[in-house]
Scaffold this active site. Structure first.
Site, PDB file in Angstrom:
ATOM      1  N   CYS A 395       0.863  -1.196   0.000  1.00 28.36           N
ATOM      2  CA  CYS A 395       0.000   0.000   0.000  1.00 28.36           C
ATOM      3  C   CYS A 395       0.892   1.236   0.000  1.00 28.36           C
ATOM      4  CB  CYS A 395      -0.872  -0.060   1.253  1.00 28.36           C
ATOM      5  SG  CYS A 395      -1.687   1.462   1.707  1.00 28.36           S
ATOM      6  N   CYS A 398       1.099   3.519   3.069  1.00 32.12           N
ATOM      7  CA  CYS A 398       1.853   2.900   4.168  1.00 32.12           C
ATOM      8  C   CYS A 398       3.341   2.841   3.823  1.00 32.12           C
ATOM      9  CB  CYS A 398       1.349   1.497   4.461  1.00 32.12           C
ATOM     10  SG  CYS A 398      -0.431   1.379   4.570  1.00 32.12           S
TER      11      CYS A 398
END
Ligand SMILES: *[C@@H]1O[C@H](CO)[C@@H](O)[C@H](O)[C@H]1NC(C)=O
Ligand SMILES: *[C@@H]1O[C@H](CO)[C@@H](O)[C@H](O)[C@H]1NC(C)=O
Length: 469
Positions: A395, A398
């Site tokens: 992600c 992240c």
């Protein structure tokens, strides 16, 4: 000294009696998350309450203000670097994982040009040093390291820009490196979870924290079987480690805890086609930190967060002489603002310096120089590996914050353990010694800001949980 130790123990005992007495709402949610998070911290001489008071009232508000300035909000990062270890499952499909880079025209000219100037200067300087430094470091490779480790070591040494670094920094000149506005891409809940997200932390803990495979980590969601006595085996192992390796584990665990606090504090509570509402989700917090739900792990995680805080705090205090130099500017091109921001930064660092119970970094890597150097090198190698694992996070949001926070912590370690002098550097011009790039400075203070926010959020969660009996 003995008296001090004795007082310390008495304080812990008192806190435990006060905080965790069974008569005292023993089963309330707040109590179950926080009663063991009090008193003195292991491996240092500081206590939780002193840190709370210092951070929440003094440091946190000023640091937040500083991080909103142009100098600190734009972070240059390469989010397209391939993962060196495995094929990454992309999570582009999750809308909240997206990161929107800045258009070049949005970045203040001063940042674009000073970033370039800074690194050009740094490169020149590195060119002069790199050969002898390389020779020195290669000479330091210990025969007892495995062949793979030695090879990894050689690779890093080859494109290493400083013998001090604990991280593999992104090449700022790569066409894939882009400026990201951190204020527009805040760290918050993304929906990235489950096995792919666990895998990252699992690999970090299992393969990069000095842990032998035979020792099982408690509550590992990816472990095939769980026995009853594993917790003890793990902590016996951890207690048996040297203080440096234990510190390594605690830093990683503290970082993990911090990230989970942010995700619980900026949780996606509601979504309509019109708007998204983000806020505190107390049950998500409990899932990760409640002593009963986590079989005692929660309190340990939170204590590790405080340990991490102390490390970053000490680094901030130690870097003050570097920042104080007349030649050090938070250069964006807006002279009045730049001066104001530097004043604020210095004020913050003076506050930090006045903190009474600093961590003593000389307690790490002490003793016999040859052994200490070898240990430091191993520590560095492991930490660098973790900074590369961040390129494997599926992600992007992240990945951005993972890279920033590992680079920030890596910079803290560089400041703490550099053998180059930080004091008495020339007031102006290149220092030919200790050096930080703009990217490192931005990462360090933003990472510190994240940990500071986590400590502050603990107070919010404590209050929230007090109201849910
Ligand atoms: C809070 O988190 C829990 C998971 O821990 C989830 O089940 C719940 O729906 C969340 N609450 C809200 C309001 O989103
Ligand atoms: C680096 O990380 C990879 C992936 O976890 C691991 O296989 C390797 O052993 C690590 N190397 C070092 C030197 O820690």
């Amino acid at each position: 000294m003995r008296l001090l130790l004795f007082l310390g123990c008495a304080a812990v005992a008192l806190c435990i009696v006060r905080g965790c007495s069974p008569r005292n709402f023993a089963d309330s949610p707040s109590h179950r998350c926080f009663c063991q998070v009090t008193g003195y911290l292991d491996d240092c001489t500081c206590d939780v309450e002193t840190i709370d008071a210092f951070n929440n009232f003094k440091l946190f508000p000023k640091l937040q203000k500083l991080l909103e300035s142009d100098y600190f909000r734009y972070y240059k990062v390469n989010l397209k670097k391939p993962c060196p270890f495995w094929d990454v499952v992309s999570h582009c499909g999750i809308k909240d994982c997206a990161v929107k880079p800045c258009h070049t025209s949005e970045i203040p000219d001063g940042i674009k040009s000073s970033g370039f100037k800074y690194s050009e200067e740094a490169n020149r300087h590195v060119g002069e040093l790199v050969d002898c430094e390389k020779a020195e470091r290669l000479g330091a490779v210990d025969e007892s390291l495995s062949v793979e480790t030695q090879q990894a070591f050689l690779q890093w040494a080859n494109h290493d820009d400083s013998g001090d670094n604990f991280c593999e920094a992104d090449d700022e000149h790569s066409p894939d490196a882009e400026y990201v506005d951190l204020l527009l891409n805040p760290e918050r809940y993304t929906g990235y979870k489950g096995p792919d997200a666990w895998k990252i932390w699992n690999i970090i803990y299992e393969e990069n924290c000095f842990k032998p495979q035979t020792i099982k980590r408690p509550l590992n969601p990816l472990a095939s079987s769980r026995g009853d006595n594993e917790d003890n085996t793990f902590y016996n192992w951890l207690e048996g480690l040297c203080v440096e390796k234990r510190a390594f584990y605690r830093l990683i665990s503290g970082l993990h805890a911090s990230i989970n606090i942010h995700l619980s504090a900026r949780y996606l509570l509601q979504e309509t086609w019109l708007e998204q509402i983000w806020g505190h989700n107390a049950s998500e917090f409990q899932k990760r930190f409640d002593t009963v739900l986590t079989k005692g792990e929660g309190a340990r995680r939170l204590r590790n967060l405080y340990f991490l805080y102390l490390i970053e705090l000490r680094a901030a205090s130690k870097v003050l002489p570097f920042i104080e130099r007349l030649g050090f500017q938070l250069f964006t091109g807006d002279k009045a603002r730049d001066t104001e921001n530097k004043k604020l930064l210095l004020e913050i660092l003076q506050d930090v310096k006045s903190f009474p119970l600093h961590f003593d970094e000389n307690s790490l890597f002490a003793g016999n120089k040859k052994d200490a150097d070898k240990l430091k090198e191993e520590f560095r190698l492991h930490f660098r590996n973790i900074s590369r694992i961040m390129d494997c996070v599926g992600c992007f949001k992240c990945r951005l914050w993972g890279k920033l926070q590992t680079q920030g912590l890596g910079t803290a370690l560089k400041i703490l353990f550099s053998e180059k002098q930080i004091e008495n550097l020339p007031e102006r011009g290149p220092t030919y010694g200790f050096q930080l790039t703009r990217q490192e400075i931005v990462a360090f203070f933003n990472a510190f800001g994240r940990i500071s926010t986590s400590i502050k959020e603990l107070e919010n969660f404590r209050n929230l949980l007090l109201n849910t009996q």
